[in-house]
Design a protein around this motif. Structure first.
Motif, PDB file in Angstrom:
ATOM      1  N   ARG A 113       0.830  -1.211   0.000  1.00 28.07           N
ATOM      2  CA  ARG A 113       0.000   0.000   0.000  1.00 28.07           C
ATOM      3  C   ARG A 113       0.858   1.252   0.000  1.00 28.07           C
ATOM      4  NH1 ARG A 113      -3.950  -0.164   4.861  1.00 28.07           N
ATOM      5  NH2 ARG A 113      -4.785   1.675   3.795  1.00 28.07           N
ATOM      6  N   GLY A 114       1.977   1.214   0.722  1.00 30.10           N
ATOM      7  CA  GLY A 114       2.876   2.358   0.739  1.00 30.10           C
ATOM      8  C   GLY A 114       3.493   2.633  -0.617  1.00 30.10           C
ATOM      9  N   VAL A 115       3.869   1.582  -1.328  1.00 29.77           N
ATOM     10  CA  VAL A 115       4.428   1.757  -2.673  1.00 29.77           C
ATOM     11  C   VAL A 115       3.410   2.400  -3.602  1.00 29.77           C
ATOM     12  CG1 VAL A 115       5.269   0.522  -4.698  1.00 29.77           C
ATOM     13  CG2 VAL A 115       6.077  -0.123  -2.431  1.00 29.77           C
ATOM     14  N   ILE A 116       2.172   1.926  -3.553  1.00 22.78           N
ATOM     15  CA  ILE A 116       1.125   2.469  -4.424  1.00 22.78           C
ATOM     16  C   ILE A 116       0.865   3.940  -4.103  1.00 22.78           C
ATOM     17  CG2 ILE A 116      -1.310   2.249  -5.061  1.00 22.78           C
ATOM     18  CD1 ILE A 116      -1.072  -0.732  -4.485  1.00 22.78           C
ATOM     19  N   LYS A 117       0.890   4.281  -2.810  1.00 18.26           N
ATOM     20  CA  LYS A 117       0.645   5.667  -2.411  1.00 18.26           C
ATOM     21  C   LYS A 117       1.773   6.585  -2.851  1.00 18.26           C
ATOM     22  CE  LYS A 117      -1.144   9.192  -0.269  1.00 18.26           C
ATOM     23  NZ  LYS A 117      -2.321   9.900  -0.838  1.00 18.26           N
ATOM     24  N   ARG A 118       3.015   6.178  -2.652  1.00 19.97           N
ATOM     25  CA  ARG A 118       4.142   7.036  -2.986  1.00 19.97           C
ATOM     26  C   ARG A 118       4.341   7.166  -4.478  1.00 19.97           C
ATOM     27  NH1 ARG A 118       6.280   4.101   1.359  1.00 19.97           N
ATOM     28  NH2 ARG A 118       7.272   2.643  -0.087  1.00 19.97           N
ATOM     29  N   ARG A 119       4.122   6.080  -5.223  1.00 18.26           N
ATOM     30  CA  ARG A 119       4.416   6.097  -6.654  1.00 18.26           C
ATOM     31  C   ARG A 119       3.296   6.718  -7.482  1.00 18.26           C
ATOM     32  NH1 ARG A 119       9.446   5.849  -8.737  1.00 18.26           N
ATOM     33  NH2 ARG A 119      10.677   5.141  -6.970  1.00 18.26           N
ATOM     34  N   TRP A 120       2.062   6.392  -7.129  1.00 19.01           N
ATOM     35  CA  TRP A 120       0.953   6.816  -7.981  1.00 19.01           C
ATOM     36  C   TRP A 120      -0.099   7.627  -7.233  1.00 19.01           C
ATOM     37  CZ3 TRP A 120       2.258   1.394  -8.003  1.00 19.01           C
ATOM     38  CH2 TRP A 120       3.151   1.053  -9.012  1.00 19.01           C
ATOM     39  N   ASP A 121       0.152   7.914  -5.947  1.00 21.76           N
ATOM     40  CA  ASP A 121      -0.753   8.726  -5.128  1.00 21.76           C
ATOM     41  C   ASP A 121      -2.182   8.165  -5.167  1.00 21.76           C
ATOM     42  OD1 ASP A 121      -1.400  10.733  -3.384  1.00 21.76           O
ATOM     43  OD2 ASP A 121      -1.848  12.200  -4.958  1.00 21.76           O
ATOM     44  N   ILE A 122      -2.273   6.839  -4.981  1.00 28.21           N
ATOM     45  CA  ILE A 122      -3.573   6.152  -4.977  1.00 28.21           C
ATOM     46  C   ILE A 122      -3.726   5.450  -3.644  1.00 28.21           C
ATOM     47  CG2 ILE A 122      -4.997   4.366  -6.056  1.00 28.21           C
ATOM     48  CD1 ILE A 122      -3.558   4.915  -8.672  1.00 28.21           C
ATOM     49  N   GLU A 123      -4.860   5.687  -3.005  1.00 27.13           N
ATOM     50  CA  GLU A 123      -5.155   5.024  -1.737  1.00 27.13           C
ATOM     51  C   GLU A 123      -5.868   3.694  -2.002  1.00 27.13           C
ATOM     52  OE1 GLU A 123      -4.367   5.745   1.270  1.00 27.13           O
ATOM     53  OE2 GLU A 123      -3.700   7.840   1.226  1.00 27.13           O
ATOM     54  N   VAL A 124      -5.332   2.612  -1.491  1.00 29.40           N
ATOM     55  CA  VAL A 124      -5.982   1.303  -1.615  1.00 29.40           C
ATOM     56  C   VAL A 124      -6.125   0.716  -0.217  1.00 29.40           C
ATOM     57  CG1 VAL A 124      -5.119   0.857  -3.940  1.00 29.40           C
ATOM     58  CG2 VAL A 124      -3.766   0.156  -1.968  1.00 29.40           C
ATOM     59  N   SER A 125      -7.090  -0.146  -0.057  1.00 34.95           N
ATOM     60  CA  SER A 125      -7.385  -0.743   1.248  1.00 34.95           C
ATOM     61  C   SER A 125      -6.652  -2.072   1.401  1.00 34.95           C
ATOM     62  CB  SER A 125      -8.888  -0.958   1.397  1.00 34.95           C
ATOM     63  OG  SER A 125      -9.356  -1.858   0.407  1.00 34.95           O
ATOM     64  N   GLN A 126      -6.643  -2.572   2.619  1.00 35.24           N
ATOM     65  CA  GLN A 126      -6.047  -3.888   2.870  1.00 35.24           C
ATOM     66  C   GLN A 126      -6.748  -4.990   2.078  1.00 35.24           C
ATOM     67  OE1 GLN A 126      -3.414  -4.832   4.506  1.00 35.24           O
ATOM     68  NE2 GLN A 126      -2.859  -3.260   5.998  1.00 35.24           N
TER      69      GLN A 126
END
Length: 469
Positions: free
Chosen positions: A86-99
């Motif tokens: 989730r951290g990779v997705i947030k930092r790279r593409w600024d997308i919030e995803v859930s568990q």
């Protein structure tokens, strides 16, 4: 085959110019294949043009990058968890995803496996080399090529609680669906021709010290002469899985059945490297009846086994769907639920092990017709050792570096909020933090004094040695 040739004509027509609609209409008139069927085949045949679902959070390229990140860590035996993904997705593409999104995406569960590595690929290459040499001097018809494996028949309770209220004077017990309750194991023998040779149900019984035990059974009532029916056998053990003694009996039955139905024709069986499968006595007796046993590379059952490629997945899905329905139906009909899961498994087995499903599974795994290039290519891709796109590989490495940097930062931050040391404590006595730190300080000072004394003694011994010399 005709559809593939028609799609090739569509591609050739598009290279000469024109729209897709015109190309489909032209080829449809020449081949007689419907335009809709041609359009669907055309889109399915396109490589490297995967289109994401409308609700997908990441593009196809972004998903490849994310897979590369997970594989970078897996090869080095450090699988990443859901939070890091989730951290990779947030930092790279600024997308919030859930568990749950990460769990469904499947990287952390399907790829984060310490067993994946170059040693597995090396074992697969050795197997392919040995099998190629063996097939140079031996030939087998498709109906004589088998894959066998075992799967659990497990009853999983759903989210809906189903209970039955009865009068206290009734002797029949209330029926409640149990969670994660293994009822039996199914050992299936399927051939590359698409048929099921035989299946064995392994059930549990309480033998104790005796060699016999009373059991209640539920058999599948079907004629053995039917084209879509195969012989089923039943085995009872203390556990719901095969042991060495039971597997020896199963292989003896298979060898006898094969020799009876196909006298003089050799067969080859592909299985896993479970210890009970590789017993020398079992292998020797099978060879005596023209049955060759090959054991696939360790930890690659989910990649190289035809049964794992599709049939078992379909079977488990059908069992899970039918189990709850069967329990509820029997409860509503005031019937016993003891045999509901076994009855469901019979129907699921017939629906899951279809000829086209089995043949396709053998072909896609590269098991038969034997295709070592396909098998090794799939294994390389699955293990994360076959990156070909330099750009995606570079982005994946950069994202992996971000994960390492974040882990280092968290580790340093955690040290600022904690104090470590050593002390001597008494059992069942409460100790205050200040007292522990004070004791640790005293121990550290005493240790420093001891080290200073040892250093002084060492210097004195060195001076004495110099004087003597």
């Amino acid at each position: 085959m005709a559809t593939k040739m028609a799609v090739a004509q569509v591609l050739s027509t598009l290279e000469n110019g024109g729209t897709l609609k015109d190309a489909l209409n032209l080829v449809s008139g020449q081949t007689g294949i419907a335009v809709g069927a041609l359009r669907s085949s055309y889109y399915r045949s396109r490589d490297n043009t995967s289109r994401a679902h409308g609700n997908a959070r990441l593009s196809h390229r972004d998903e490849q990058v994310l897979v590369g990140v997970a594989q970078d860590f897996i090869v080095n035996n450090f699988p990443v968890n859901n939070t890091q993904i989730r951290g990779v997705i947030k930092r790279r593409w600024d997308i919030e995803v859930s568990q749950p999104w990460v769990f469904r995406w499947g990287v952390c569960k399907a790829l984060a496996d310490k067993r994946a590595g170059p040693e597995v690929l090396y074992g697969a290459k050795v197997l392919c080399g040995e099998l190629e040499k063996f097939l140079e001097t031996h030939s087998f018809i498709p109906s004589a090529v088998f894959n066998y494996d075992e799967t659990r028949i497990t009853h999983r309770g759903g989210k809906m609680a189903v209970k039955r209220v009865e009068a206290s004077d009734k002797t029949q017990a209330n029926a409640v669906a149990s969670r994660e309750s293994t009822v039996a194991s199914l050992l299936s023998f399927v051939s590359a021709s698409g048929s099921v040779f035989m299946s064995v149900y392994v059930l549990k019984a309480k033998f104790g010290e005796a060699s016999t035990a009373p059991v209640k059974f539920c058999l599948h009532d079907a004629p053995r002469t039917s084209r879509r029916c195969w012989p089923r056998f039943y085995c009872w053990k203390e556990t719901e899985y095969l042991t060495g003694e039971a597997f020896e009996a199963v292989m003896a039955k298979f060898s006898d059945e094969w020799a009876t139905r196909n006298p003089g024709i050799p067969s080859i069986l592909f299985g896993d490297q479970l210890g009970v499968h590789r017993h020398p006595d079992v292998i020797e007796r099978a060879l005596g009846k023209g049955v060759y046993l090959f054991f696939l590379t360790r930890n690659t059952s989910h990649i190289t086994k035809a049964l794992h490629e599709a049939p078992f997945g379909v079977f488990q899905r059908l069992v899970a769907m039918g189990a709850q329905h069967g329990v509820i139906d029997k409860m509503l009909g005031d019937g016993g639920t003891r045999n509901a899961i076994v009855e469901v498994s019979y129907a699921a087995e017939s629906r899951a092990f279809l000829p086209n499903v089995i043949i396709g599974a053998f072909r896609r795994c590269g098991l038969w017709p034997f295709d070592p290039e396909r098998m090794l290519s799939q294994m390389t891709e699955f293990l994360g050792l076959g990156h070909t796109d330099v750009t995606i590989r570079g982005v994946s490495s950069a994202a992996a570096a971000d994960v390492i940097h974040e882990a280092t930062s968290r580790s340093k931050a955690s040290k600022n909020w904690t104090s470590t040391g050593s002390t001597v404590v008494q059992r069942a006595v409460l100790h205050a933090p200040d007292a522990l730190l004070e004791q640790n300080k005293e121990i550290a000072e005493n240790k420093a004094c001891d080290q200073a004394v040892k250093a002084a003694r060492a210097i004195a011994r060195a001076h004495k040695r110099v004087k003597k010399a």
